[in-house]
Design an enzyme around this catalytic site. Structure first.
Site, short mmCIF file in Angstrom:
data_model
loop_
_atom_site.label_atom_id
_atom_site.label_comp_id
_atom_site.label_asym_id
_atom_site.label_seq_id
_atom_site.Cartn_x
_atom_site.Cartn_y
_atom_site.Cartn_z
N HIS A 19 32.44 31.83 38.72
CA HIS A 19 32.32 31.77 37.22
C HIS A 19 33.62 31.89 36.42
CE1 HIS A 19 33.04 35.87 37.15
NE2 HIS A 19 32.04 36.45 37.92
N HIS A 22 36.36 34.21 37.84
CA HIS A 22 37.09 33.90 39.07
C HIS A 22 38.09 32.61 38.82
CE1 HIS A 22 32.91 35.11 40.61
NE2 HIS A 22 33.59 35.97 41.03
N CYS A 127 28.16 52.60 44.28
CA CYS A 127 27.60 51.10 43.38
C CYS A 127 27.76 50.20 44.37
CB CYS A 127 28.52 51.14 42.31
SG CYS A 127 28.04 49.40 41.61
N CYS A 130 30.07 47.11 43.17
CA CYS A 130 31.24 47.60 43.27
C CYS A 130 31.84 47.84 44.80
CB CYS A 130 31.94 48.63 42.60
SG CYS A 130 31.83 48.60 40.51
N CYS A 145 26.60 52.61 36.81
CA CYS A 145 28.02 52.03 36.98
C CYS A 145 28.38 51.52 35.73
CB CYS A 145 28.10 51.10 38.19
SG CYS A 145 29.58 49.81 38.05
N HIS A 148 28.77 47.29 36.23
CA HIS A 148 27.51 46.72 36.52
C HIS A 148 26.34 47.11 35.63
CE1 HIS A 148 30.43 45.76 39.53
NE2 HIS A 148 30.01 44.51 39.51
N LYS A 295 29.48 40.64 26.94
CA LYS A 295 29.68 40.68 28.16
C LYS A 295 29.05 39.59 29.07
CE LYS A 295 28.93 44.13 31.97
NZ LYS A 295 30.30 44.12 32.89
N LYS A 298 24.48 37.43 34.35
CA LYS A 298 23.42 36.64 34.55
C LYS A 298 22.05 37.11 33.66
CE LYS A 298 23.82 35.42 39.58
NZ LYS A 298 23.49 36.07 40.76
N1 MSP Z 1 36.15 41.06 46.51
C1 MSP Z 1 36.86 41.86 45.38
C2 MSP Z 1 38.22 41.57 45.44
C3 MSP Z 1 38.95 42.05 46.73
S1 MSP Z 1 40.67 41.69 46.67
C4 MSP Z 1 41.20 42.38 48.15
C5 MSP Z 1 36.20 41.49 44.02
N2 MSP Z 1 35.54 40.33 44.01
S2 MSP Z 1 35.05 39.55 42.67
O1 MSP Z 1 34.50 38.35 42.77
O2 MSP Z 1 33.87 40.52 42.25
O3 MSP Z 1 36.03 39.60 41.46
C6 MSP Z 1 37.23 38.78 41.66
C7 MSP Z 1 38.09 38.78 40.40
O4 MSP Z 1 37.16 38.28 39.44
C8 MSP Z 1 38.40 40.19 39.84
O5 MSP Z 1 39.70 40.27 39.59
C9 MSP Z 1 37.70 40.57 38.52
O6 MSP Z 1 38.44 41.04 37.69
C10 MSP Z 1 37.63 38.95 38.18
N3 MSP Z 1 36.63 38.79 37.18
C11 MSP Z 1 35.51 39.11 37.51
N4 MSP Z 1 34.58 39.05 35.98
C12 MSP Z 1 35.49 38.42 35.02
C13 MSP Z 1 35.48 38.51 33.79
N5 MSP Z 1 34.42 38.27 32.76
N6 MSP Z 1 36.75 38.06 33.09
C14 MSP Z 1 37.77 37.90 33.90
N7 MSP Z 1 37.89 38.18 35.26
C15 MSP Z 1 36.69 38.82 35.81
O7 MSP Z 1 36.32 42.09 43.08
#
Ligand code: MSP
Length: 501
Positions: A19, A22, A127, A130, A145, A148, A295, A298
């Site tokens: 999304h 990422h 959680c 997380c 949490c 979430h 925020k 889904k």
């Molecule tokens: N798997 C762990 C990271 C392990 S690194 C050794 C994780 N994964 S995640 O898929 O949940 O999130 C990955 C990244 O996406 C994080 O840096 C998180 O901050 C970012 N984002 C998820 N949602 C976001 C937004 N809505 N806006 C900006 N970044 C966000 O955490």
């Protein structure tokens, strides 16, 4: 500029689809990787997927899929996202790989042999989203949490602990010796205060599920997913090439969202210090994106899909929008209206229009050939000096401030627009003042060629297209009329940026 530049994204959980969040982290990392490469660094850029842990095991079960098929499919989606967004990573690490498991086992064995791991019992609130334990005061009403909003679970387990508490002093010394470790600096004080307040030992194994890497000293335990995941930054290098670890370690830059800053700024350096490995140079913590003021989730149905964005608007426009609004230290808000407005005002009007005007005039008055420049006036020298001045741009990149670097390039396009309006080369041609008209067009053409390189890290496809419209094959990152004179511009009209309704 650092000679070698090792940059990473977090590895993404694969229980959901890629999304906006990422895409954002990956695009910042990609811009940094491409920019450092173009400025002469030897770059290694790593990304990948985080495939172990309770959350992934539960997601596979919910999808009624065997876990291997599930993770292969989901990890594949993140690879597709990279292709779709033009992410130029040099390796893609999956934590389910054999090399990763070997590397993690090796690191944990070193830490164990150092005496920094002991057996115990843990009771706490977990959680799953997380994959982290919380104390009641870290939760909403002691139960939910904060990220979430889901209810945490009460768990009691035999576990092994990492003596994080022993690292309080070492970490504080490390932060004070490396004042730029946590970036932006505004984020540092909150973390430092928490560390100063004392650190609890970290529970690093789980027994209630088995989807993870075995703890080498007790087969009944699997490693806590965060310890497993953080090691990707080492295993990814080793897996890509046996020589890469010596060549690129330590990382120059880990880019992470604010929700995972604790793991990267406290737990990760503590694990590395215990294992006798040099910690990374910088952790860049970015804010989150909301969507139209809310925020992204889904349940709200407002998740921004990078595939859809790229298909509708083009990957470079999506990249541009995210980087133009990348206020690293605060949150940003995604708005489709703003994306369209910024596309129209900056990309179509400011940049695209200038390219098209110059090419049309070159075709009309110069047989489509970029002319040789004769005499320069003071005003020309002034504008050349503005275009050539790259200190602001490189300094912004050195500070990992992608937005400021981009703003610098956009401002230069605005200057060129003012210049063409003042110089009116079309009047020169009509009034038999050819030399002046040719000079103005050649100056702008070379400026666009030059600026296209500054835009490259942000919009790799469009900046290439700009050069092909100008007919220039010259790849020099220096401003010089010699680079573009004689080039044959495109005869047919090509619209670089389409205006969006
Ligand atoms: N798997 C762990 C990271 C392990 S690194 C050794 C994780 N994964 S995640 O898929 O949940 O999130 C990955 C990244 O996406 C994080 O840096 C998180 O901050 C970012 N984002 C998820 N949602 C976001 C937004 N809505 N806006 C900006 N970044 C966000 O955490």
């Amino acid at each position: 500029m650092d000679k070698k530049f090792y940059v990473t994204t977090p590895i993404y959980y694969i229980n959901g689809s890629p999304h906006l969040g990422h895409a954002y982290t990956s695009i910042i990392a990609d811009v940094m990787a491409r920019a450092y490469q173009s400025l002469g660094s030897d770059v290694f850029f790593l990304t990948g997927t985080d495939e172990h842990g309770q959350k992934i095991a539960e997601a596979a079960a919910d999808a009624h899929m065997d876990i291997q098929t599930f993770i292969d499919q989901r990890s594949g989606e993140f690879r597709k996202m990279n292709e779709c967004l033009g992410i130029s990573n040099l390796h893609f690490i999956r934590t389910s790989s054999a090399t990763h498991e070997e590397v993690v086992t090796e690191i944990i064995t070193t830490i164990y042999n150092k005496g920094d791991i002991y057996a115990g019992k843990y009771r706490g609130l977990y959680c799953v989203a997380c994959e982290a334990y919380y104390t009641p005061d870290e939760l909403l009403d002691g139960k939910h949490c904060k990220t979430h909003l889901t209810e945490v679970r009460e768990l009691e387990e035999d576990t092994y602990f990492f003596k994080l508490s022993n690292f309080q002093q070492k970490l504080l010394e490390f932060y004070s010796a490396n004042p730029d470790f946590i970036l932006p600096k505004e984020r540092a004080s909150e973390i430092l205060n928490r560390v100063k307040g004392g650190l609890d030992d970290l529970c690093i194994t789980r027994t209630t599920f088995d989807w993870g890497i075995r703890f080498p000293f007790n087969e009944k335990h699997v490693l806590y997913v965060w310890v497993d995941a953080l090691c990707n930054y080492i295993s990814g290098l080793k897996e890509s090439n046996t020589l890469h670890y010596n060549k690129y370690w330590p990382p120059n830059l880990h880019i992470v969202g604010k929700d995972i800053s604790w793991f990267h700024t406290v737990i990760w350096p503590a694990l590395l210090l215990s294992a006798g490995i040099t910690p990374p140079h910088h952790i860049l913590i970015h804010g989150w994106w909301t969507v139209e003021g809310e925020k992204m989730s889904k349940t709200r149905g407002n998740v921004i899909d990078p595939f859809e964005m790229s298909q509708k608007y083009g990957s470079d426009v999506f990249r541009f929008y995210l980087m133009y609004n990348a206020h690293i230290s605060s949150d940003s808000n995604f708005s489709l209206l703003e994306l369209k407005q910024q596309n129209n005002a900056i990309l179509a009007n400011n940049i695209g229009n200038l390219v098209s005007r110059v090419v049309t005039l070159l075709n009309q008055y110069c047989d489509g050939i970029i002319p040789i420049v004769g005499k320069l006036e003071l005003e020309d020298e002034r504008i050349i000096a503005i275009i050539k001045y790259t200190k602001k741009y490189t300094e912004a990149l050195e500070e990992y401030n992608v937005r400021n670097a981009l703003l610098d390039v956009i401002e230069k396009f605005s200057e060129l627009n003012k210049y063409i309006t003042r110089e009116k080369p079309w009047d020169d041609f009509k009034n038999n003042n050819r030399e002046s008209g040719e000079k103005t067009l050649a100056l702008i053409a070379e400026s666009i060629r030059f600026l296209s390189f500054c835009l490259d890290p942000f919009m790799p496809l469009k900046s290439q297209e700009m050069r092909s419209i100008l007919g220039t094959k010259n790849l020099s990152f220096q401003f010089s009329f010699k680079n573009s004179e004689g080039s044959k511009v495109l005869t047919e009209k090509k619209i670089l940026f389409v205006k969006l309704d």
